[in-house]
Write a protein that holds these residues in place. Structure first.
Motif, PDB file in Angstrom:
ATOM      1  N   SER A  23       0.824  -1.202   0.000  1.00 10.86           N
ATOM      2  CA  SER A  23       0.000   0.000   0.000  1.00 10.86           C
ATOM      3  C   SER A  23       0.865   1.261   0.000  1.00 10.86           C
ATOM      4  O   SER A  23       0.613   2.194  -0.770  1.00 10.86           O
ATOM      5  N   ILE A  24       1.883   1.275   0.827  1.00  8.42           N
ATOM      6  CA  ILE A  24       2.777   2.434   0.904  1.00  8.42           C
ATOM      7  C   ILE A  24       3.543   2.603  -0.397  1.00  8.42           C
ATOM      8  O   ILE A  24       3.665   3.709  -0.924  1.00  8.42           O
ATOM      9  N   ARG A  25       4.053   1.498  -0.945  1.00  7.66           N
ATOM     10  CA  ARG A  25       4.809   1.574  -2.196  1.00  7.66           C
ATOM     11  C   ARG A  25       3.931   2.076  -3.339  1.00  7.66           C
ATOM     12  O   ARG A  25       4.384   2.825  -4.194  1.00  7.66           O
ATOM     13  N   SER A  26       2.680   1.677  -3.345  1.00 10.21           N
ATOM     14  CA  SER A  26       1.763   2.128  -4.392  1.00 10.21           C
ATOM     15  C   SER A  26       1.629   3.647  -4.360  1.00 10.21           C
ATOM     16  O   SER A  26       1.719   4.310  -5.398  1.00 10.21           O
ATOM     17  N   LYS A  27       1.425   4.201  -3.177  1.00 15.39           N
ATOM     18  CA  LYS A  27       1.332   5.651  -3.039  1.00 15.39           C
ATOM     19  C   LYS A  27       2.657   6.317  -3.412  1.00 15.39           C
ATOM     20  O   LYS A  27       2.680   7.356  -4.070  1.00 15.39           O
ATOM     21  N   ASN A  28       3.746   5.699  -2.983  1.00 13.84           N
ATOM     22  CA  ASN A  28       5.056   6.278  -3.258  1.00 13.84           C
ATOM     23  C   ASN A  28       5.367   6.242  -4.759  1.00 13.84           C
ATOM     24  O   ASN A  28       5.991   7.157  -5.282  1.00 13.84           O
ATOM     25  N   ASN A  29       4.921   5.216  -5.453  1.00 14.92           N
ATOM     26  CA  ASN A  29       5.124   5.155  -6.898  1.00 14.92           C
ATOM     27  C   ASN A  29       4.414   6.308  -7.590  1.00 14.92           C
ATOM     28  O   ASN A  29       4.936   6.886  -8.548  1.00 14.92           O
ATOM     29  N   ASN A  30       3.230   6.649  -7.106  1.00 20.21           N
ATOM     30  CA  ASN A  30       2.530   7.812  -7.673  1.00 20.21           C
ATOM     31  C   ASN A  30       3.328   9.087  -7.429  1.00 20.21           C
ATOM     32  O   ASN A  30       3.428   9.947  -8.311  1.00 20.21           O
ATOM     33  N   ASN A  31       3.911   9.224  -6.242  1.00 22.50           N
ATOM     34  CA  ASN A  31       4.742  10.394  -5.955  1.00 22.50           C
ATOM     35  C   ASN A  31       5.950  10.447  -6.889  1.00 22.50           C
ATOM     36  O   ASN A  31       6.303  11.508  -7.404  1.00 22.50           O
ATOM     37  N   TRP A  32       6.582   9.301  -7.124  1.00 24.92           N
ATOM     38  CA  TRP A  32       7.726   9.234  -8.031  1.00 24.92           C
ATOM     39  C   TRP A  32       7.335   9.708  -9.427  1.00 24.92           C
ATOM     40  O   TRP A  32       8.062  10.472 -10.063  1.00 24.92           O
ATOM     41  N   MET A  33       6.194   9.250  -9.904  1.00 29.44           N
ATOM     42  CA  MET A  33       5.760   9.618 -11.245  1.00 29.44           C
ATOM     43  C   MET A  33       5.456  11.110 -11.327  1.00 29.44           C
ATOM     44  O   MET A  33       5.768  11.754 -12.330  1.00 29.44           O
ATOM     45  N   ASP A  34       4.897  11.684 -10.267  1.00 26.77           N
ATOM     46  CA  ASP A  34       4.649  13.130 -10.247  1.00 26.77           C
ATOM     47  C   ASP A  34       5.955  13.914 -10.328  1.00 26.77           C
ATOM     48  O   ASP A  34       6.063  14.903 -11.068  1.00 26.77           O
ATOM     49  N   ILE A  35       6.955  13.469  -9.575  1.00 27.00           N
ATOM     50  CA  ILE A  35       8.261  14.129  -9.611  1.00 27.00           C
ATOM     51  C   ILE A  35       8.886  13.995 -10.997  1.00 27.00           C
ATOM     52  O   ILE A  35       9.457  14.947 -11.538  1.00 27.00           O
ATOM     53  N   LEU A  36       8.764  12.817 -11.583  1.00 24.89           N
ATOM     54  CA  LEU A  36       9.315  12.570 -12.915  1.00 24.89           C
ATOM     55  C   LEU A  36       8.680  13.507 -13.947  1.00 24.89           C
ATOM     56  O   LEU A  36       9.390  14.153 -14.731  1.00 24.89           O
ATOM     57  N   ARG A  37       7.362  13.616 -13.920  1.00 24.49           N
ATOM     58  CA  ARG A  37       6.666  14.519 -14.855  1.00 24.49           C
ATOM     59  C   ARG A  37       7.119  15.965 -14.661  1.00 24.49           C
ATOM     60  O   ARG A  37       7.377  16.679 -15.627  1.00 24.49           O
ATOM     61  N   LEU A  38       7.200  16.389 -13.407  1.00 24.18           N
ATOM     62  CA  LEU A  38       7.610  17.752 -13.094  1.00 24.18           C
ATOM     63  C   LEU A  38       9.032  18.024 -13.579  1.00 24.18           C
ATOM     64  O   LEU A  38       9.306  19.059 -14.198  1.00 24.18           O
ATOM     65  N   GLY A  39       9.927  17.073 -13.323  1.00 16.92           N
ATOM     66  CA  GLY A  39      11.316  17.236 -13.751  1.00 16.92           C
ATOM     67  C   GLY A  39      11.451  17.355 -15.255  1.00 16.92           C
ATOM     68  O   GLY A  39      12.156  18.236 -15.760  1.00 16.92           O
ATOM     69  N   PHE A  40      10.775  16.485 -15.992  1.00 19.20           N
ATOM     70  CA  PHE A  40      10.884  16.526 -17.451  1.00 19.20           C
ATOM     71  C   PHE A  40      10.182  17.739 -18.044  1.00 19.20           C
ATOM     72  O   PHE A  40      10.551  18.217 -19.105  1.00 19.20           O
ATOM     73  N   LYS A  41       9.202  18.269 -17.331  1.00 17.23           N
ATOM     74  CA  LYS A  41       8.514  19.467 -17.808  1.00 17.23           C
ATOM     75  C   LYS A  41       9.412  20.694 -17.662  1.00 17.23           C
ATOM     76  O   LYS A  41       9.472  21.540 -18.565  1.00 17.23           O
ATOM     77  N   HIS A  42      10.145  20.796 -16.566  1.00 12.73           N
ATOM     78  CA  HIS A  42      10.912  22.006 -16.268  1.00 12.73           C
ATOM     79  C   HIS A  42      12.375  21.957 -16.703  1.00 12.73           C
ATOM     80  O   HIS A  42      12.949  22.998 -17.029  1.00 12.73           O
ATOM     81  N   ASP A  43      12.975  20.782 -16.691  1.00 14.10           N
ATOM     82  CA  ASP A  43      14.381  20.660 -17.097  1.00 14.10           C
ATOM     83  C   ASP A  43      14.635  19.235 -17.583  1.00 14.10           C
ATOM     84  O   ASP A  43      15.208  18.408 -16.874  1.00 14.10           O
ATOM     85  N   PRO A  44      14.197  18.939 -18.813  1.00 13.11           N
ATOM     86  CA  PRO A  44      14.281  17.565 -19.319  1.00 13.11           C
ATOM     87  C   PRO A  44      15.698  16.995 -19.329  1.00 13.11           C
ATOM     88  O   PRO A  44      15.882  15.812 -19.025  1.00 13.11           O
ATOM     89  N   LYS A  45      16.678  17.807 -19.652  1.00 14.21           N
ATOM     90  CA  LYS A  45      18.050  17.303 -19.725  1.00 14.21           C
ATOM     91  C   LYS A  45      18.548  16.864 -18.344  1.00 14.21           C
ATOM     92  O   LYS A  45      19.107  15.776 -18.184  1.00 14.21           O
TER      93      LYS A  45
END
Length: 73
Positions: A23-45
């Motif tokens: 359950s915790i990992r599932s929530k944490n995976n969503n957090n990881w994906m949010d960070i990934l999207r944010l990172g690639f949106k603002h500084d893809p390199k």
């Protein structure tokens, strides 16, 4: 308390802990994906470089887990 009861209790406790981890990992995976999207949106390199480093470290961890598994067979 007999052996079978103790084994069953340990299994049930293990299952409960594993379910909590899942359950915790599932929530944490969503957090990881949010960070990934944010990172690639603002500084893809830079995001790409960070993800490459994470991937390389994950491979190292996987190799160590494999050794641990083989050691404990």
């Amino acid at each position: 308390m007999n052996y079978i009861v103790r084994i069953t209790m340990k299994k049930n406790k293990s299952d409960q802990l594993i379910n909590k981890i899942q359950s915790i990992r599932s929530k944490n995976n969503n957090n990881w994906m949010d960070i990934l999207r944010l990172g690639f949106k603002h500084d893809p390199k830079k995001a790409s470089t960070i993800m490459k480093n994470i991937y390389q470290d994950d491979k190292k961890i996987s190799a160590l887990v494999k050794k641990l598994y083989e050691y404990n067979k």
